[in-house]
Scaffold this active site. Structure first.
Site, short mmCIF file in Angstrom:
data_model
loop_
_atom_site.label_atom_id
_atom_site.label_comp_id
_atom_site.label_asym_id
_atom_site.label_seq_id
_atom_site.Cartn_x
_atom_site.Cartn_y
_atom_site.Cartn_z
N SER A 57 4.32 8.72 8.44
CA SER A 57 4.10 8.38 7.47
C SER A 57 3.62 8.78 5.98
CB SER A 57 4.36 7.04 6.76
OG SER A 57 5.00 6.48 7.48
N LYS A 60 4.93 10.21 2.33
CA LYS A 60 5.22 8.94 1.58
C LYS A 60 4.55 9.37 0.37
CE LYS A 60 7.66 6.01 4.19
NZ LYS A 60 7.30 5.63 6.11
N SER A 117 5.04 0.73 3.58
CA SER A 117 5.93 1.85 4.40
C SER A 117 7.03 2.29 4.43
CB SER A 117 4.75 2.48 4.93
OG SER A 117 5.36 3.97 5.83
N LYS A 221 -2.39 5.95 1.80
CA LYS A 221 -1.50 5.96 2.68
C LYS A 221 -1.39 5.84 4.04
CE LYS A 221 3.34 4.97 3.03
NZ LYS A 221 2.20 4.54 4.01
#
Length: 378
Positions: A57, A60, A117, A221
Site C-alpha cells: 500500500s 498509494k 489505507s 504511508k
C-alpha cells in the site's frame, strides 16, 4: 572455555549486517532502506535502495500525489462528491467498506486512503479523476517517469498484489518527497491519528503508529502483503528539517517501525539544514544604457544546504559578482555566483541573479538622460 567464548563472539559479529558494525549508522532490519532529506533531496543513508520490490500500500503515495496535484491545480475540489462504482466497492484488503452507489466527498476519501489505507477509496478517487483505474495507472507511470523513478512499474493504484507491480526504496523516497515538498497540505490527512467517516458511524485509526508515538512525525504511508512484507515511507520534521525514511520488506510491523525510527533518529542526530547567505549585503550592479542606473542582485533559490552538525562551524561563503551589466537586463539574469564551502571543500554554487528587468534606453531616452545630467551639473 574463554577462548571458545571469544571465538563464538567473533563468529557472531561476522554474520551481522555490515551497517550494524559501523558506528553512528542506523539499525536497519529490512530488505532495502533509504533516508532522504526533503528540501535538498540528499540521501543520508541507503541499503539496496534500487532493488525492485513489491511496495504493497505504499503505492498509494503516488495515488495521493496525483489527487493532491489535481486539487492544488484547481481541477478537483475537496468538496467534490464522488459516486462509488461497483468495482471500487469490490476491492478487498484494507477498506472502508464503500457501497456501490454510495457518495462521499474527496475530502473523506482522502482520509480513508491516508489514514485507513482504503483500497476501495483509492479506486473511487482514481476512477473519479481519470475515468477508470487503468487510465489513472497510466498517469501514475507517466508521473513516475517525470520524477525519475526508473525502478518503478505501477499496475494498480492500491498496491494489491499483481505480478510486475514493483518499485524501490529510492523511487518511493522520490515520490514521497514530491508529495510533502510541493503539497504540504497533505499533512491534514497523514497526521490524523483517529477520526471517523459517515458522520461518526465508521471509525478510522491510522495504520502508521509513528504518527502517535514518534516526535515530529508528519506521515506518510504504510503497507503490507505476504509477498511484500512490512513496508513504510515515514516522514518527520524537527527544527525545520523534514526527513523521509523508506523501509521495504521487513519481517514484522514492529521491526519495520523500529527501523524507520532508527533512520530518522540517525538523521536528526547528525544533520541539519542551514540558511547560507553572503557575508555582507550584495551591492547594486550598475546597468549600462539602462532605463534604471542599477539593478539589485539576489540569490537564486532558497540558499539552504544540508550539513553534518559537526561541520556547522566550517561553513563559509564567497561571492563573485559583476560590477556592471549592459541593458537590456532580464529578471533572473545571472550576475554572479556565491560559493559555499564546508571545511574548505566546495559544497554548492548558487547563482546570483537580477531581482528585476531593466529595459535598454532608446535614443530619445539617452538624449533626455544627457540633458538631465547637464542641467543637474549646473
Amino acid at each position: 572455555m574463554k577462548k571458545f567464548v571469544a571465538a563464538l563472539l567473533a563468529a557472531s559479529l561476522c554474520i551481522l549486517p555490515a551497517q550494524a558494525t559501523v558506528a553512528g549508522t542506523p539499525d536497519v532490519n529490512a530488505g532495502s532502506a533509504l533516508l532522504m532529506e526533503k528540501e535538498t533531496g540528499e540521501i543520508l543513508y541507503e541499503m539496496n535502495s534500487h532493488d525492485r520490490m513489491e511496495p504493497a500500500s505504499v503505492t498509494k503515495i503516488m495515488t495521493l500525489l496525483l489527487v493532491m496535484e489535481a486539487i492544488d491545480g484547481g481541477t478537483l475540489s475537496k468538496e467534490d462528491t464522488v459516486q462509488v462504482s461497483a468495482r471500487a466497492a469490490s476491492m478487498g484488503g484494507s477498506q472502508v467498506y464503500l457501497k456501490e452507489g454510495e457518495q462521499m466527498t474527496v475530502h473523506d476519501l482522502l482520509k480513508a486512503v491516508a489514514v485507513a489505507s482504503g483500497n476501495d477509496a483509492a479506486v473511487a478517487l482514481a476512477e473519479h479523476l481519470a475515468g477508470s483505474e487503468n487510465a489513472f495507472v497510466e498517469r501514475m507511470n507517466q508521473r513516475a517517469q517525470e520524477l525519475g523513478m526508473t525502478d518503478t512499474t505501477f499496475l494498480n493504484c492500491t498496491g494489491l498484489p499483481a505480478p510486475g507491480h514493483l518499485t524501490s526504496a529510492h523511487d518511493i523516497a522520490l515520490m514521497s518527497r514530491e508529495l510533502i515538498l510541493n503539497h504540504p497540505s497533505i499533512r491534514e490527512y497523514t497526521t490524523i491519528w483517529m477520526d471517523s467517516l459517515r458522520d461518526g458511524a465508521f471509525q478510522l485509526s491510522n495504520t502508521n503508529r509513528l504518527v502517535r508515538f514518534y516526535d515530529g512525525c508528519t506521515g506518510l504511508k504504510t503497507g503490507f502483503t505476504a509477498a511484500a512484507g512490512y513496508c513504510m515511507s515515514a516522514t518527520a520534521e524537527r527544527d525545520g528539517m523534514e526527513l523521509i525514511a523508506v523501509v521495504m520488506k521487513s519481517t514484522t510491523r514492529d521491526i519495520r517501525n523500529e527501523t524507520a525510527k532508527s533512520m530518522l533518529d540517525f538523521g536528526f542526530a547528525n544533520y541539519t539544514v542551514l540558511d547560507v547567505k553572503p557575508q555582507q549585503a550584495l551591492s547594486p550592479v550598475e546597468v549600462i544604457l539602462g532605463e534604471q542606473e542599477f539593478v539589485q542582485p539576489v540569490l537564486a533559490g532558497g540558499g539552504r544546504i544540508l550539513v553534518e552538525k559537526a561541520q556547522v562551524n566550517g561553513v563559509e561563503t564567497s561571492v563573485t559578482l559583476t560590477t556592471d551589466v549592459e541593458a537590456p537586463v532580464a529578471q533572473g539574469q545571472k550576475l554572479g555566483e556565491m560559493t559555499v564551502t564546508v571545511d574548505g571543500q566546495v559544497r554548492q554554487t548558487i547563482d546570483i541573479v537580477s531581482a528585476q528587468a531593466v529595459e535598454r534606453l532608446t535614443v530619445p531616452g539617452i538624449f533626455k538622460g544627457f540633458l538631465d545630467r547637464f542641467f543637474m551639473a549646473k
